[in-house]
Design a protein around this motif. Structure first.
Motif, PDB file in Angstrom:
ATOM      1  N   LYS A 153      -9.413   5.674  -6.838  1.00 19.45           N
ATOM      2  CA  LYS A 153      -9.658   6.775  -7.785  1.00 19.45           C
ATOM      3  C   LYS A 153      -9.820   6.244  -9.200  1.00 19.45           C
ATOM      4  CE  LYS A 153      -7.333  10.833  -9.730  1.00 19.45           C
ATOM      5  NZ  LYS A 153      -6.118  11.693  -9.667  1.00 19.45           N
ATOM      6  N   HIS A 154      -8.975   5.290  -9.585  1.00 11.00           N
ATOM      7  CA  HIS A 154      -9.057   4.711 -10.929  1.00 11.00           C
ATOM      8  C   HIS A 154     -10.340   3.909 -11.094  1.00 11.00           C
ATOM      9  CE1 HIS A 154      -4.943   5.611 -12.495  1.00 11.00           C
ATOM     10  NE2 HIS A 154      -4.728   5.797 -11.209  1.00 11.00           N
ATOM     11  N   TRP A 155     -10.749   3.231 -10.041  1.00 11.74           N
ATOM     12  CA  TRP A 155     -11.986   2.462 -10.127  1.00 11.74           C
ATOM     13  C   TRP A 155     -13.190   3.381 -10.278  1.00 11.74           C
ATOM     14  CZ3 TRP A 155     -10.438  -0.736  -5.214  1.00 11.74           C
ATOM     15  CH2 TRP A 155      -9.354  -1.571  -5.544  1.00 11.74           C
ATOM     16  N   LEU A 156     -13.157   4.516  -9.594  1.00 12.75           N
ATOM     17  CA  LEU A 156     -14.268   5.461  -9.704  1.00 12.75           C
ATOM     18  C   LEU A 156     -14.313   6.089 -11.090  1.00 12.75           C
ATOM     19  CD1 LEU A 156     -16.591   6.979  -8.342  1.00 12.75           C
ATOM     20  CD2 LEU A 156     -14.917   8.684  -7.571  1.00 12.75           C
ATOM     21  N   ASP A 170       0.835  -1.205   0.000  1.00  7.95           N
ATOM     22  CA  ASP A 170       0.000   0.000   0.000  1.00  7.95           C
ATOM     23  C   ASP A 170       0.866   1.250   0.000  1.00  7.95           C
ATOM     24  OD1 ASP A 170       1.011  -0.217   2.600  1.00  7.95           O
ATOM     25  OD2 ASP A 170      -0.733   0.818   3.444  1.00  7.95           O
ATOM     26  N   ILE A 171       2.196   1.036  -0.097  1.00  5.05           N
ATOM     27  CA  ILE A 171       3.221   2.099  -0.056  1.00  5.05           C
ATOM     28  C   ILE A 171       2.907   3.122   1.042  1.00  5.05           C
ATOM     29  CG2 ILE A 171       4.224   1.858  -2.341  1.00  5.05           C
ATOM     30  CD1 ILE A 171       2.350   3.991  -3.367  1.00  5.05           C
ATOM     31  N   ARG A 172       2.703   2.569   2.245  1.00  2.00           N
ATOM     32  CA  ARG A 172       2.502   3.370   3.470  1.00  2.00           C
ATOM     33  C   ARG A 172       1.360   4.374   3.329  1.00  2.00           C
ATOM     34  NH1 ARG A 172       6.074   3.147   7.445  1.00  2.00           N
ATOM     35  NH2 ARG A 172       5.653   5.297   8.069  1.00  2.00           N
ATOM     36  N   GLY A 173       0.280   3.928   2.718  1.00  2.00           N
ATOM     37  CA  GLY A 173      -0.901   4.770   2.634  1.00  2.00           C
ATOM     38  C   GLY A 173      -0.940   5.709   1.449  1.00  2.00           C
ATOM     39  N   PHE A 174       0.014   5.614   0.534  1.00  2.00           N
ATOM     40  CA  PHE A 174       0.034   6.503  -0.624  1.00  2.00           C
ATOM     41  C   PHE A 174      -0.800   5.980  -1.792  1.00  2.00           C
ATOM     42  CE2 PHE A 174       3.864   8.190   1.437  1.00  2.00           C
ATOM     43  CZ  PHE A 174       3.661   9.548   1.272  1.00  2.00           C
ATOM     44  N   LEU A 175      -1.156   4.699  -1.758  1.00  2.25           N
ATOM     45  CA  LEU A 175      -1.895   4.122  -2.878  1.00  2.25           C
ATOM     46  C   LEU A 175      -3.328   4.665  -2.908  1.00  2.25           C
ATOM     47  CD1 LEU A 175      -1.109   1.955  -5.026  1.00  2.25           C
ATOM     48  CD2 LEU A 175      -2.402   0.321  -3.653  1.00  2.25           C
ATOM     49  N   THR A 176      -3.786   5.049  -4.092  1.00  7.43           N
ATOM     50  CA  THR A 176      -5.153   5.592  -4.238  1.00  7.43           C
ATOM     51  C   THR A 176      -5.843   4.938  -5.431  1.00  7.43           C
ATOM     52  OG1 THR A 176      -4.308   7.433  -5.578  1.00  7.43           O
ATOM     53  CG2 THR A 176      -4.550   7.820  -3.216  1.00  7.43           C
ATOM     54  N   VAL A 177      -5.770   3.623  -5.495  1.00  9.10           N
ATOM     55  CA  VAL A 177      -6.299   2.915  -6.660  1.00  9.10           C
ATOM     56  C   VAL A 177      -7.814   3.074  -6.776  1.00  9.10           C
ATOM     57  CG1 VAL A 177      -6.610   0.720  -5.446  1.00  9.10           C
ATOM     58  CG2 VAL A 177      -6.158   0.724  -7.910  1.00  9.10           C
ATOM     59  N   LEU A 226      -6.657  -9.136 -14.073  1.00 12.79           N
ATOM     60  CA  LEU A 226      -5.980  -8.300 -15.066  1.00 12.79           C
ATOM     61  C   LEU A 226      -6.358  -6.835 -14.863  1.00 12.79           C
ATOM     62  CD1 LEU A 226      -4.179  -8.069 -17.566  1.00 12.79           C
ATOM     63  CD2 LEU A 226      -6.225  -8.460 -18.972  1.00 12.79           C
ATOM     64  N   PHE A 227      -7.644  -6.587 -14.656  1.00 16.39           N
ATOM     65  CA  PHE A 227      -8.112  -5.220 -14.404  1.00 16.39           C
ATOM     66  C   PHE A 227      -7.505  -4.681 -13.117  1.00 16.39           C
ATOM     67  CE2 PHE A 227     -11.068  -2.374 -12.226  1.00 16.39           C
ATOM     68  CZ  PHE A 227     -11.290  -1.400 -13.186  1.00 16.39           C
ATOM     69  N   TYR A 228      -7.533  -5.478 -12.061  1.00 16.57           N
ATOM     70  CA  TYR A 228      -7.047  -5.048 -10.747  1.00 16.57           C
ATOM     71  C   TYR A 228      -5.564  -4.700 -10.791  1.00 16.57           C
ATOM     72  CZ  TYR A 228      -6.118  -5.218  -5.694  1.00 16.57           C
ATOM     73  OH  TYR A 228      -5.741  -4.920  -4.418  1.00 16.57           O
ATOM     74  N   ASN A 237      -1.904   3.392 -10.932  1.00 15.53           N
ATOM     75  CA  ASN A 237      -1.946   4.268  -9.775  1.00 15.53           C
ATOM     76  C   ASN A 237      -0.562   4.497  -9.179  1.00 15.53           C
ATOM     77  OD1 ASN A 237      -2.829   4.371  -6.420  1.00 15.53           O
ATOM     78  ND2 ASN A 237      -3.695   5.822  -7.886  1.00 15.53           N
ATOM     79  N   LEU A 238       0.263   3.471  -9.171  1.00 11.82           N
ATOM     80  CA  LEU A 238       1.633   3.631  -8.679  1.00 11.82           C
ATOM     81  C   LEU A 238       2.384   4.680  -9.491  1.00 11.82           C
ATOM     82  CD1 LEU A 238       2.653  -0.073  -7.984  1.00 11.82           C
ATOM     83  CD2 LEU A 238       2.375   1.743  -6.284  1.00 11.82           C
TER      84      LEU A 238
END
Length: 281
Positions: free
Chosen positions: A160-163, A151-158, A187-189, A196-197
């Protein structure tokens, strides 16, 4: 500091929006910053989600413990907004499916991102808690990522991409039921995690992307800087009473300083009430 704040705000806003909570990102940011005098009942979803993220970071970041049904139940109690007995009944209704899923993941050697993806898909479909609109499933997947450091110490915001691609997200989630396998979903995930990274790397490098509040919001006074200095040793902690003693201030002033540092994601609370202690994040 600003990048982590931006990530938390984006994560909470996007995940709640996926569950059709009608709040703007600006409203979410103000709630998290304690800049609303009165918080309506529907706004409490934001604070509950923040509490769940804090729990994940405190308990599951780099943890060697297995994620169990109790973990899912704890997250559900935090975010579903229902009495504990109602949450327990809802979880118990699908407990065998959840237990089978988590035990399977615990005994597999799949990459942690794949484990998180499997957990999210099945907890959103076949093993979904009846009253969950996807929030518990997403938080459980977040716990898997935090457990292994992805989760890279809380920096991941995936989220947002799903929304942004909500239709594709929904289609991919239900592909297991239609195709009988997880290939489409995984594959999508994985592709959205990868995208996002890259985006987070660019955001962290760009100091102009954080516009929620004025520069004054991010400024620390000398006491707050002193608290962080006191906590520079990873093994150290601090309490409200200790802040009062170190800086000769009242309990209210100490509480405000600690609340500001906690809001900015610079310190982490442990415990409740008068026994609460703080460490560096």
């Amino acid at each position: 500091m600003k990048a982590r704040w931006d990530a938390k705000t984006t994560c909470i806003y996007s995940s709640l929006a996926l569950s059709h909570t009608l709040l703007s990102r600006g409203q979410v940011a103000k709630i998290l910053a304690n800049q609303t005098r009165h918080i309506p009942t529907e706004y409490k979803d934001v604070l509950s989600y923040e509490k769940a993220l804090d729990y994940i970071q405190e308990v599951w970041a780099a943890s060697t413990k297995p994620i169990t049904v109790l973990t899912v139940r704890t997250l559900a109690e935090m975010v579903l907004g229902q009495p504990p007995e109602a949450v327990e009944r809802a979880v118990n209704a699908v407990e065998p499916s959840i237990r089978t899923l988590l035990e399977y993941l615990e005994n597999q050697t799949d990459h942690p991102v794949i484990q998180a993806g499997i957990a999210l898909c099945l907890l959103s479909t076949g093993a979904a808690i009846p009253s969950d609109s996807g929030i518990v499933a997403r938080l459980t997947a977040n716990a898997f990522l935090a457990k292994y450091g992805y989760d890279i110490r809380g920096f991941l915001t995936v989220e947002k991409h799903w929304l942004m691609n909500e239709s594709s997200y929904s289609i991919a989630l239900t592909s297991l039921q239609k195709q009988g396998n997880l290939n489409h979903w995984l594959l999508f995930y994985v592709s959205t995690i990868e995208a996002n990274l890259q985006e987070r790397y660019e955001d962290i490098s760009n100091t102009q992307v954080h516009q929620d509040f004025s520069a004054q919001f991010w400024e620390l006074n000398e006491r707050q800087k002193g608290i962080l200095t006191h906590l520079s040793d990873p093994a150290s902690s601090i309490t409200n009473r200790k802040v009062q003693q170190l800086f000769d201030v009242s309990q209210i002033t100490a509480s405000r300083d600690l609340a500001k540092l906690n809001t900015l994601g610079l310190i982490f609370p442990h415990g409740r009430g008068r026994s609460i202690t703080y460490t560096r994040t």
